[in-house]
Write an enzyme that holds these catalytic residues in place. Structure first.
Site, PDB file in Angstrom:
ATOM      1  N   HIS A 241       0.827  -1.214   0.000  1.00 51.87           N
ATOM      2  CA  HIS A 241       0.000   0.000   0.000  1.00 51.87           C
ATOM      3  C   HIS A 241       0.861   1.264   0.000  1.00 51.87           C
ATOM      4  CE1 HIS A 241      -4.285  -1.504   0.906  1.00 51.87           C
ATOM      5  NE2 HIS A 241      -3.591  -2.470   0.360  1.00 51.87           N
ATOM      6  N   ASP A 242       2.100   1.163   0.470  1.00 52.80           N
ATOM      7  CA  ASP A 242       3.033   2.283   0.330  1.00 52.80           C
ATOM      8  C   ASP A 242       3.469   2.415  -1.133  1.00 52.80           C
ATOM      9  OD1 ASP A 242       4.824   4.347   0.958  1.00 52.80           O
ATOM     10  OD2 ASP A 242       6.444   2.959   1.437  1.00 52.80           O
TER      11      ASP A 242
END
Ligand SMILES: *[C@@H]1O[C@H](CO)[C@@H](O)[C@H](O)[C@H]1NC(C)=O
Ligand SMILES: *[C@@H]1O[C@H](CO)[C@@H](O)[C@H](O)[C@H]1NC(C)=O
Length: 192
Positions: free
Chosen positions: A67-68
């Site tokens: 998700h980063d």
């Protein structure tokens, strides 16, 4: 997406992101060789004990990293807290209330700052922690290239736009992966 059925997908995504990254030629597995040789041991021992206490954390860290990376690359932006004057990515729909593992990254950062102050980025810590989580859970090992700079900004709107939702259909998934430079073939490999 549910964590338990996404581990193999995420491992493949990570591997593909690693390939994408390595083509930039900027990063180096030995980046901290003289400035912070303790980094490998600190991350490995912290991750092993964190997973011994909570096995699900390994998958959570994989998901945190993915998700980063889907928002402006693997720059640690997902780690930034909201403040009265700053809105990060933590409350994006695919993140809000479902991301886990922040305290493990904080714990590693604290230990690393004691060993070698001001040297190692949080983005690199998250990258190594993810690899070590995969290895601790019995997955493959890969060399991690290092030297990322931490982002000073974040993008809530890109997090909402770039990250797949648990209900995303095939065409949406295909285009979201394509936006990260991942082909349909890559995505099929990811789904296996
Ligand atoms: C995030 O989740 C919290 C708790 O469920 C909720 O109160 C808040 O409105 C959510 N924020 C956004 C931006 O959706
Ligand atoms: C897939 O989802 C998108 C976004 O919700 C929607 O616009 C599109 O029509 C859907 N495609 C199919 C084939 O269902």
């Amino acid at each position: 997406m549910a964590e338990h059925d996404s581990i193999s997908k995420v491992i493949t995504i990570l591997f593909l992101l690693f390939l994408l990254e390595s083509s930039s030629g900027q990063l180096d597995p030995n980046y901290y060789y003289s400035s912070c040789p303790q980094i490998s041991d600190i991350v490995k021992t912290t991750i092993e004990s964190a997973i011994a206490n909570d096995a699900r954390l390994g998958a959570s860290l994989l998901r945190l990293f993915f998700h980063d990376c889907f928002v402006n690359g693997c720059d640690g932006s997902v780690l930034l807290d909201d403040t009265p004057t700053f809105t990060g990515e933590k409350t994006a729909n695919p993140n809000n209330g479902s991301l886990r593992g922040f305290e493990v990254i904080d714990h590693i950062k604290q230990a690393v700052e004691e060993a070698c102050p001001g040297v190692v980025s949080c983005a690199d810590i998250l990258t190594i922690a993810t690899r070590d989580s995969v290895v601790t859970l019995g997955g493959p090992y890969w060399d991690v290239k290092l030297g990322r700079r931490d982002s000073k900004g974040a993008s809530l709107s890109k997090a909402n736009k770039n990250l797949p939702a648990s209900i995303s259909n095939l065409s949406t998934l295909t285009s979201k992966f394509a936006a990260q430079g991942l082909s349909l073939k890559d995505m099929v490999a990811v789904e296996k």
